[in-house]
Each structure stands twice: as C-alpha cells, then as structure tokens.
Design a protein around this motif. Sequence first.
Motif, PDB file in Angstrom:
ATOM      1  N   ALA A 174      -2.837  11.358   7.412  1.00 48.05           N
ATOM      2  CA  ALA A 174      -1.694  10.644   7.982  1.00 48.05           C
ATOM      3  C   ALA A 174      -1.192  11.348   9.243  1.00 48.05           C
ATOM      4  O   ALA A 174      -0.821  10.694  10.227  1.00 48.05           O
ATOM      5  CB  ALA A 174      -0.576  10.524   6.957  1.00 48.05           C
ATOM      6  N   HIS A 175      -1.159  12.696   9.232  1.00 45.92           N
ATOM      7  CA  HIS A 175      -0.790  13.437  10.443  1.00 45.92           C
ATOM      8  C   HIS A 175      -1.770  13.109  11.576  1.00 45.92           C
ATOM      9  O   HIS A 175      -1.361  12.925  12.733  1.00 45.92           O
ATOM     10  CB  HIS A 175      -0.807  14.938  10.177  1.00 45.92           C
ATOM     11  CG  HIS A 175       0.462  15.464   9.570  1.00 45.92           C
ATOM     12  ND1 HIS A 175       1.698  15.343  10.182  1.00 45.92           N
ATOM     13  CD2 HIS A 175       0.688  16.117   8.391  1.00 45.92           C
ATOM     14  CE1 HIS A 175       2.622  15.906   9.423  1.00 45.92           C
ATOM     15  NE2 HIS A 175       2.046  16.376   8.333  1.00 45.92           N
TER      16      HIS A 175
ATOM     17  N   LEU B 299       0.833  -1.207   0.000  1.00 45.75           N
ATOM     18  CA  LEU B 299       0.000   0.000   0.000  1.00 45.75           C
ATOM     19  C   LEU B 299       0.867   1.257   0.000  1.00 45.75           C
ATOM     20  O   LEU B 299       0.510   2.269  -0.612  1.00 45.75           O
ATOM     21  CB  LEU B 299      -0.945  -0.027   1.206  1.00 45.75           C
ATOM     22  CG  LEU B 299      -1.999  -1.138   1.137  1.00 45.75           C
ATOM     23  CD1 LEU B 299      -2.709  -1.288   2.468  1.00 45.75           C
ATOM     24  CD2 LEU B 299      -3.011  -0.860   0.026  1.00 45.75           C
ATOM     25  N   LEU B 300       2.008   1.201   0.677  1.00 44.79           N
ATOM     26  CA  LEU B 300       2.928   2.337   0.641  1.00 44.79           C
ATOM     27  C   LEU B 300       3.482   2.516  -0.777  1.00 44.79           C
ATOM     28  O   LEU B 300       3.627   3.646  -1.263  1.00 44.79           O
ATOM     29  CB  LEU B 300       4.065   2.093   1.633  1.00 44.79           C
ATOM     30  CG  LEU B 300       4.805   3.319   2.156  1.00 44.79           C
ATOM     31  CD1 LEU B 300       3.854   4.274   2.844  1.00 44.79           C
ATOM     32  CD2 LEU B 300       5.890   2.881   3.137  1.00 44.79           C
ATOM     33  N   ALA B 301       3.761   1.412  -1.438  1.00 40.40           N
ATOM     34  CA  ALA B 301       4.231   1.492  -2.832  1.00 40.40           C
ATOM     35  C   ALA B 301       3.147   2.074  -3.737  1.00 40.40           C
ATOM     36  O   ALA B 301       3.443   2.784  -4.700  1.00 40.40           O
ATOM     37  CB  ALA B 301       4.638   0.103  -3.319  1.00 40.40           C
TER      38      ALA B 301
ATOM     39  N   ARG C 141       6.883   6.887   7.374  1.00 41.80           N
ATOM     40  CA  ARG C 141       7.280   6.625   5.981  1.00 41.80           C
ATOM     41  C   ARG C 141       6.266   7.222   5.010  1.00 41.80           C
ATOM     42  O   ARG C 141       6.640   7.762   3.959  1.00 41.80           O
ATOM     43  CB  ARG C 141       7.411   5.119   5.766  1.00 41.80           C
ATOM     44  CG  ARG C 141       8.632   4.521   6.436  1.00 41.80           C
ATOM     45  CD  ARG C 141       8.715   3.025   6.215  1.00 41.80           C
ATOM     46  NE  ARG C 141       8.857   2.701   4.810  1.00 41.80           N
ATOM     47  CZ  ARG C 141       8.834   1.454   4.334  1.00 41.80           C
ATOM     48  NH1 ARG C 141       8.663   0.440   5.170  1.00 41.80           N
ATOM     49  NH2 ARG C 141       8.981   1.220   3.044  1.00 41.80           N
ATOM     50  N   ALA C 142       4.969   7.140   5.346  1.00 43.73           N
ATOM     51  CA  ALA C 142       3.959   7.730   4.468  1.00 43.73           C
ATOM     52  C   ALA C 142       4.125   9.247   4.397  1.00 43.73           C
ATOM     53  O   ALA C 142       4.033   9.846   3.322  1.00 43.73           O
ATOM     54  CB  ALA C 142       2.561   7.368   4.962  1.00 43.73           C
TER      55      ALA C 142
END
Length: 654
Positions: free
Chosen positions: A508-509, A460-462, A498-499
């Motif tokens: 994400a924050h 999912l990060l990719a 990393r995100a």
Amino acid sequence: MDETALAAARQHLASGRHAEAAAALEPLCRAWPRHAEAAQALGLALAGLGRDPEALEWLGRAAALAPEDPAAAVNWGAALSRAGRTEEALAAFRRAAELAPALPAARFNLAQELWKARDVEGAAREMRAAAALDPACFRDLARIEGAREDWEAAAAAWRACAAAGLASAEARAGLALALENAGKDTEALAEWRRLVAEGPASTAARNHVVALLARRGEFAEAEEASREATEADPANADAWHNLGAVRSLRGDAAGAVAAWRRTLLADPSRVESAREAAAALPPPPAEPAEIDHADPFGDAPHRVGVLTFRAHGADDVSRGLAHALPAVLADAAAPAAAVARHVAPFRRGEPRRADVAFDYFDPHSGRMGELTRALRAERWVFGEISEDLATLRVRLWTAGSATEQSATFPLDPRDPAAALRAAAEAAGIPLAAAPPDPRALLHLGLGATSVVDDLALEHLLAALRPAPWPLAESEFLARVLDLLHRGDPAAALPWLDRALSLRPSPRAHFARGQALFAAGRFDPARDAWAAAAALDPSLRPPALPSAWLELRAGRLEEAARLFEQASKSSEDTAAARVGLGCVAAARGDEPAARARFHEALEASPRMPEALFQTALSWWREGNAEEAVRWGGRLEAHHEGHPLVAALARILGRA
C-alpha cells in the motif's frame, strides 16, 4: 527598502510570474536581509519555481523575522510540509492558528497536515473549524468525514458545498455517494438522477442509478435507465455492459447477449462481456479431448486448476461467493503453482490471459484439453452454488480420466466457512490457516464483482478491516491502481490512506508512492517508497519516477541511467525519451535535447510533454519563432491542458 521594486515584485508574484519575481527580489533581499516581507515573497517565488530547499530557507527566515505574522507562519509550515518535516509543519500551522484563530488558511493547512500524519480525528476537527470560516473548505471536510465513514456528516458537508456553489457537480456526486453509503438509497437515487439530468453524459452517475435500481429489485426501471444510457452515448461500453447485466438479471438471455455484443463492438478489450455472453449461450457440441490418457504430462510438474464457480442465482451474494470461494482455494494452493481462472475481474485494456476459456466446465471439450496441456493441470476444481444459496456442489476432474467426482455440501451464505473447508478437503487443497472472517469473505466477493468503483473499494476495504489478508489487498490495490491508469490519482490517494490507517503495508505504501508521483507530489512520493522499502526491501521505486526524482535533485548521470532503463518498457518509452531530453537540456545541449523530444514524438505523436519541452528548448536558445510554432501545435492538440497555459506564461502570451 526600494518600495517601487518591492511593489513590482509583488505584482509579478500575484500574476504567477515566479521567475521575474525571484529575479527582482534576490537583490532586494541581499541589500535588506532582515526585511521580513521581502524574504517571504522571495520564498514564495522560489517555491513556485520548484526550488524548494531555497524556498524553505527564505520562508523560515521570514517567519523568524516576523514571529507575530500568521501568514508567515502558514507559508513556513507549507514549506516544511513539502520537505516532509511533518512535526515542524504542524507546529508552524498551530502557531498561525493561535495568532489568528479566524484565519481559514491556518486551520485548513493544519487540518491537511494532521491528515498526512494520519490523525483523522484531528484533521476533521480542524477542517470543521476551517469550513466555518470559509465555505470553500467544505469539500475537503466532506472527504475527511467520508474517510471517517461518518456518512451523515459527509452528506451534510457536501450539501453545504453545493449550497455555496462550489464544485457543484462534484458536490452532488459526493452527496449522492455519501447518502448511498449511509443506506439512504431513495435520497441517493434522487441525487444521482439529478446529476444525470444536469449532465446527460455523466457515465458514473448513470452507473450508480442502474446499480441502485438493481439493488432495490427494480429491474424494469434499471433496464430503462441502462437503455437511456446507451441512447445518450452509443459508443459507451459501460452502458451496454450494464444493459446486458440487467437483462440477464431479468432472465432475458438473448437480450443480454445482444447488449454484451454491442459492448464488444464499443470496446473489443472487454473480456468480461465476452465471458458473460458465452455463459449465457448454450454450450457448443462437445469436441474430443486430445489428451494422452496414459501419461498426460510425463515427468513435468503438475498443477491444480481452479475454475470460477457457477452461480445459479442472479443476486449479488451468489456472484460474490462464486468469486470468493474459488479465490481462497486457489490462494491456498498457490505454493503448488495453482492457476485461478477469472479470480481477478478483467479490466479495460488488460491483455487476454492464458487461462481464459469458456465458463462452463466440460472435461471432454477440446478447449479444456488445450487448457489442461498448456497449464499442466493435474486436477481441476469446479463448483456450483444453488439458486437458493443452500448448497455448494464441488466437481473434480483428474486429467486423463474419463469421469469426474462430485460432492454436495450445505452452504450458509452468512458463514460459508464450513462449506469452504469441505470443498478444500474434497479437492485435496490444504487450507494453511483458518478461513477468513465470514464478512470479509463476502466483502471480497462483492467488491471483486462490483462494476461501481467506489462500491467495490468500500467492500474490499471492509474485507481488509478484520485482519491482514494478502488476497483482498491484491484485489483492493488492483482496483486503486486502475484509477491511476485512468489518470485520477486524486481519487486513488484517499483510498490508500484509508487502507494504511488500518495497518502498515509495504504494497500500500508503494502504491501510495505511485499515486503521489502521478499527482506531482514528488517528495512525499519518495517518502512513501522509502516506507515501502523499509517494510519490504524487495520493493524499489519504478525506474521512470525514480529518474524524474533524480533529475529534480540534479543527479544527471543517475537520472540518465534510469531513463534509459525505463525506455526499454514499451509503456514508458515516450516519457523516458522526454526525460532524456530534459537531462540533455540540463547539461546545456539543446540540440541533443530536441532530438530526444522528437524521438518521444515518434513514439507518441501528440504527447503534450514532448511538444511543450520542444517549444521550451527553442525558447531557451532564443528562437522565439520556433518556440511559438511548437506552442501552437501543443495548443491545437491539447486545448485547455495546463501545459498550454504554462507555456503561454513563459512566452509572455498570457
């Protein structure tokens, strides 16, 4: 300076008795305000009590009085870091490293602060220097190298960690995962198997063994490994689910269904197991659809229903595309209130959603009719991916009609964009933007369908790396927050960092704030939520964490208001009652505080925080007998919990 009193204070501090240390040091520092060692010791004691603003003042004074003392610089930097003053903290740690280049604490803290500042390369450089001085730093170095996706370096660091005898099980698991990510499946498999041999109850290690064997096409060995996991822990739902998945890959439908049924016995909330068992069974006889064919919905607004596609192949790519393609279609139709069924994987504890039905598509079934009425779906979109991944067949059904339409399109699994555009055009769903990057699309599907958390999150990060993609971000954050719900904020934070290293994201924050708060890092949590609100003003911290932050700042009225607000949520009722008790205790009303703690225990009878606070309340009132009795209840129900040790220290029983 009264050296005897200073020595006694040092002993209190070394034993973790911060209150006694502070009580001894405060008069000494008033009498000798320029004594650097006393000022530093008082700052450390105040920090241990959570009195961060005062600790910051005294540690800053100590650093100013002893500018050549590297330990003073390290402690001053740590206080600045807790206060969120990153640049000043970095300067303090760099000063400590200049004064004592061989001091591991200086290098380690500098690396940690650089990591906070998102200087990943700088953090790696300093952590390598720290590890060369102190092997205990290899674990953090391994994590940073993993964040850099230098899996060879991460594996080397985990090996060094294991060789030093530090966190042996964690080091072996980290080494195995690094080798797996580096594509060294054989070595990774050997490490995971060693972990299973050393700790037979290691569910995660067994999951990786099964996943690697299946990925290598060694299905017989994967089935054997899954079966051994069920024998080691017959109540483990994951083990039974994996056994069902492997049997399904081997074409053993009856065996797969039997295993998935055992999954449901172990954990009735595992909807995905019921879904897969239903898919493996032949469909029941068709039931008449109870739909008014003349006017199905009247004047009610209509929706588009998108069903998960069926993958006729048993490989990961087939399953990933069967998830990702309808997910993109549903996302494109979202402004029209589209319903995407099974687009997000179900997780343990999730309630059954309104759009859950059988996986096969039968417009004439009563269940399909019920679903159509409930969701006011004017048009249903379904798809099938051929076993050889060469074609995509799209099937369409309009509610009230007796027939369906279908069309077949070429499918290139390396770049499914053309098939996706054709499916959207056939379904009448306009794609507002160009289809996502082909590799991102595949990563979304592979991540969403993986049963291994680390592997899912890497995919999912990719998917997020090429460009912002809200759909992939939603899936990524759901998987990360699942780690929080399982009580593992330390595992969630590196993924969120990393995100955010890819690009700023308010969601994400916000999730990072939740993880930091769960880890007890309250000031950084507040900063993370502020960063989220700066990017998206609609995002506000949840009531319960906000209440604890207000209480910590001494704003009791606002804390009480937020705790009352949080208590209306069934999930937060008990914790909010504990918070209201702490507010009452801060106001000096111990009986009212205990009444709130007892309300929390009514909602959650063994809640450790409520038992701890009740014992503490009796202790503050001078009733040692009741305090010890409640402490005994805490220890009986939660042996080994950090609060047990904390209460023992307070009661003088440690």
